[in-house]
Structure formats: C-alpha cells, structure tokens
Write a protein that holds these residues in place. Structure first.
Motif, PDB file in Angstrom:
ATOM      1  N   ARG A   1      42.252  58.101  -2.152  1.00  0.00           N
ATOM      2  CA  ARG A   1      43.189  57.721  -1.082  1.00  0.00           C
ATOM      3  C   ARG A   1      44.379  56.941  -1.635  1.00  0.00           C
ATOM      4  O   ARG A   1      45.493  57.103  -1.174  1.00  0.00           O
ATOM      5  CB  ARG A   1      42.478  56.911  -0.010  1.00  0.00           C
ATOM      6  CG  ARG A   1      41.573  57.736   0.865  1.00  0.00           C
ATOM      7  CD  ARG A   1      41.171  56.974   2.118  1.00  0.00           C
ATOM      8  NE  ARG A   1      40.110  57.628   2.827  1.00  0.00           N
ATOM      9  CZ  ARG A   1      40.253  58.715   3.580  1.00  0.00           C
ATOM     10  NH1 ARG A   1      41.418  59.265   3.711  1.00  0.00           N
ATOM     11  NH2 ARG A   1      39.216  59.243   4.190  1.00  0.00           N
TER      12      ARG A   1
ATOM     13  N   LYS B   1      44.746  66.209  -0.916  1.00  0.00           N
ATOM     14  CA  LYS B   1      45.106  65.828   0.447  1.00  0.00           C
ATOM     15  C   LYS B   1      43.876  65.405   1.221  1.00  0.00           C
ATOM     16  O   LYS B   1      42.766  65.781   0.886  1.00  0.00           O
ATOM     17  CB  LYS B   1      45.755  67.009   1.176  1.00  0.00           C
ATOM     18  CG  LYS B   1      47.075  67.449   0.583  1.00  0.00           C
ATOM     19  CD  LYS B   1      47.653  68.574   1.398  1.00  0.00           C
ATOM     20  CE  LYS B   1      48.990  69.013   0.854  1.00  0.00           C
ATOM     21  NZ  LYS B   1      49.540  70.104   1.654  1.00  0.00           N
TER      22      LYS B   1
ATOM     23  N   CYS C   1      42.006  65.637   4.930  1.00  0.00           N
ATOM     24  CA  CYS C   1      41.977  66.513   6.089  1.00  0.00           C
ATOM     25  C   CYS C   1      42.640  65.807   7.275  1.00  0.00           C
ATOM     26  O   CYS C   1      42.448  64.612   7.495  1.00  0.00           O
ATOM     27  CB  CYS C   1      40.532  66.867   6.431  1.00  0.00           C
ATOM     28  SG  CYS C   1      40.377  67.953   7.864  1.00  0.00           S
ATOM     29  N   GLU C   2      43.420  66.540   8.048  1.00  0.00           N
ATOM     30  CA  GLU C   2      44.102  65.987   9.214  1.00  0.00           C
ATOM     31  C   GLU C   2      43.222  65.963  10.451  1.00  0.00           C
ATOM     32  O   GLU C   2      43.661  65.529  11.512  1.00  0.00           O
ATOM     33  CB  GLU C   2      45.387  66.770   9.494  1.00  0.00           C
ATOM     34  CG  GLU C   2      46.443  66.570   8.434  1.00  0.00           C
ATOM     35  CD  GLU C   2      47.732  67.312   8.751  1.00  0.00           C
ATOM     36  OE1 GLU C   2      47.955  67.681   9.920  1.00  0.00           O
ATOM     37  OE2 GLU C   2      48.515  67.517   7.815  1.00  0.00           O
TER      38      GLU C   2
ATOM     39  N   PRO D   1      40.935  64.528  13.109  1.00  0.00           N
ATOM     40  CA  PRO D   1      40.855  63.121  13.489  1.00  0.00           C
ATOM     41  C   PRO D   1      39.544  62.427  13.120  1.00  0.00           C
ATOM     42  O   PRO D   1      39.541  61.246  12.812  1.00  0.00           O
ATOM     43  CB  PRO D   1      41.051  63.127  15.002  1.00  0.00           C
ATOM     44  CG  PRO D   1      41.028  64.530  15.432  1.00  0.00           C
ATOM     45  CD  PRO D   1      41.127  65.413  14.236  1.00  0.00           C
TER      46      PRO D   1
ATOM     47  N   ASP E   1      44.681  71.207  -2.573  1.00  0.00           N
ATOM     48  CA  ASP E   1      45.459  72.260  -1.925  1.00  0.00           C
ATOM     49  C   ASP E   1      46.005  73.215  -2.978  1.00  0.00           C
ATOM     50  O   ASP E   1      46.944  72.901  -3.690  1.00  0.00           O
ATOM     51  CB  ASP E   1      46.605  71.633  -1.128  1.00  0.00           C
ATOM     52  CG  ASP E   1      47.385  72.650  -0.324  1.00  0.00           C
ATOM     53  OD1 ASP E   1      47.057  73.856  -0.393  1.00  0.00           O
ATOM     54  OD2 ASP E   1      48.326  72.244   0.371  1.00  0.00           O
TER      55      ASP E   1
ATOM     56  N   ARG F   1      46.342  71.945   5.705  1.00  0.00           N
ATOM     57  CA  ARG F   1      46.219  70.714   6.470  1.00  0.00           C
ATOM     58  C   ARG F   1      44.786  70.280   6.713  1.00  0.00           C
ATOM     59  O   ARG F   1      44.534  69.108   6.985  1.00  0.00           O
ATOM     60  CB  ARG F   1      46.905  70.893   7.823  1.00  0.00           C
ATOM     61  CG  ARG F   1      48.388  71.158   7.694  1.00  0.00           C
ATOM     62  CD  ARG F   1      49.023  71.486   9.017  1.00  0.00           C
ATOM     63  NE  ARG F   1      48.769  70.449   9.994  1.00  0.00           N
ATOM     64  CZ  ARG F   1      49.021  70.595  11.287  1.00  0.00           C
ATOM     65  NH1 ARG F   1      49.530  71.715  11.746  1.00  0.00           N
ATOM     66  NH2 ARG F   1      48.766  69.615  12.125  1.00  0.00           N
ATOM     67  N   TRP F   2      43.848  71.218   6.654  1.00  0.00           N
ATOM     68  CA  TRP F   2      42.474  70.911   7.028  1.00  0.00           C
ATOM     69  C   TRP F   2      41.522  71.264   5.897  1.00  0.00           C
ATOM     70  O   TRP F   2      41.764  72.190   5.123  1.00  0.00           O
ATOM     71  CB  TRP F   2      42.078  71.666   8.278  1.00  0.00           C
ATOM     72  CG  TRP F   2      42.936  71.324   9.446  1.00  0.00           C
ATOM     73  CD1 TRP F   2      42.933  70.147  10.149  1.00  0.00           C
ATOM     74  CD2 TRP F   2      43.947  72.120  10.042  1.00  0.00           C
ATOM     75  NE1 TRP F   2      43.870  70.186  11.134  1.00  0.00           N
ATOM     76  CE2 TRP F   2      44.507  71.390  11.110  1.00  0.00           C
ATOM     77  CE3 TRP F   2      44.436  73.391   9.796  1.00  0.00           C
ATOM     78  CZ2 TRP F   2      45.521  71.880  11.904  1.00  0.00           C
ATOM     79  CZ3 TRP F   2      45.448  73.881  10.592  1.00  0.00           C
ATOM     80  CH2 TRP F   2      45.979  73.121  11.632  1.00  0.00           C
TER      81      TRP F   2
ATOM     82  N   CYS G   1      37.693  72.058  11.195  1.00  0.00           N
ATOM     83  CA  CYS G   1      38.731  71.116  11.628  1.00  0.00           C
ATOM     84  C   CYS G   1      39.985  71.831  12.124  1.00  0.00           C
ATOM     85  O   CYS G   1      40.586  71.413  13.113  1.00  0.00           O
ATOM     86  CB  CYS G   1      39.075  70.159  10.497  1.00  0.00           C
ATOM     87  SG  CYS G   1      37.736  69.011  10.127  1.00  0.00           S
TER      88      CYS G   1
ATOM     89  N   ALA H   1      41.475  71.522  15.940  1.00  0.00           N
ATOM     90  CA  ALA H   1      42.851  71.067  16.185  1.00  0.00           C
ATOM     91  C   ALA H   1      43.612  72.087  17.032  1.00  0.00           C
ATOM     92  O   ALA H   1      44.356  71.718  17.949  1.00  0.00           O
ATOM     93  CB  ALA H   1      43.573  70.837  14.863  1.00  0.00           C
TER      94      ALA H   1
END
Length: 154
Positions: free
Chosen positions: A24, A104, A106-107, A109, A117, A125-126, A132, A136
């Motif tokens: 992170r 990345k 995952c977007e 929530p 990626d 994005r996921w 996910c 979304a």
C-alpha cells in the motif's frame, strides 16, 4: 507439537499484513532501493529456508531433442513448521520481478485484495471481473435505475 501450526499461521498472518502495508505504501510507482529496509522481516524468513537444488530427470526432454535430459529442480526439506512458509519466496519473487507501478488495490468497496495489472492500457480496476467488477456494475445499474424511478415519480 500442539500449537506449532497455530504459531506458524500467526506468523503467516503477520507477514501478510506487513507485506500488505508495504505494498500500500509503495504501489503505483517504481520500487526504490531504500525500500529494502522495510523488507527485513521477509529477508529473515527467506534466510530460514532449508532448500537446495538437485539434478533430476527432465520428463519434457522430448520437446528438447538436442538438449540435456536433466533438469535442475529445487527441493525443500520440511523439518519444522517454521519452514512451512514458502509464501515468503513468492513475495520475494513479486518484489524482484514485477514493476511496482503496475500494482493496484481492488476498487471493490469491501475488497482488500491487490493485483498486478498486466492489461495493455494498465486500466484494470478490480481483482476479479467476475466478483468485484460484477458487483460494482450491478450497484451502478441499480443506482441508475433508482435515479430514473425517482425522476418519474416526482
């Protein structure tokens, strides 16, 4: 011994959380050599490895007709539960072989997963489109449908 596997599981969870924090902090940009200090727990784990290399028969030698019929294979001794953490090697491979600019989160929530990626435009994005990404898209569809209903009801 009783409790040894619980200890190893706790060590694995601690390693996972330390690595998650590291990722992170460094994701989305190239990894600098200064980050090596943050990886001391991983290096300590790798130093406990009881692995070695051994020559063995290469059963794929038919694909290499002029090549050797031998292969170099890594073998690991499992003498104690502490050596049951080969995940450390996988983490080290990720750090040394992947571009951290491509890592990345995952977007989704509620999702805590991260991924590398490798898409052409680096637009993923996921962690998984089936999980996910689908959730979304369902949420976005419900929100659009709700907006349309709200405007027609008014």
């Amino acid at each position: 011994m009783p409790g040894e596997l619980d200890t190893v599981a706790a060590q694995a969870r601690n390693l996972r959380e330390e690595f998650r924090t590291f990722v992170r902090e460094h994701k989305g940009r190239p990894l600098e050599s200064e980050a090596l200090g943050d990886l001391a727990p991983l290096n300590r784990l790798l130093a406990r490895d009881e692995g070695f290399f051994q020559l063995d028969v290469d059963f794929d030698f038919a694909k290499k007709p002029n090549g050797p019929a031998l292969q170099l294979r890594r073998v690991r001794r499992w003498r104690s539960p502490d050596s049951l953490l080969p995940i450390g090697e996988a983490l080290a491979r990720l750090l040394s072989e992947e571009d951290f600019s491509d890592i990345k989160a995952c977007e989704g929530p509620a999702c805590t997963l991260m991924f590398v990626d490798h898409t052409r435009g680096r637009v993923r994005r996921w962690c998984s489109m089936a999980l996910c990404g689908n959730r979304a898209k369902q949420t976005a569809h419900r929100n659009r449908f709700k907006k349309i209903q709200d405007t027609t009801d008014a």
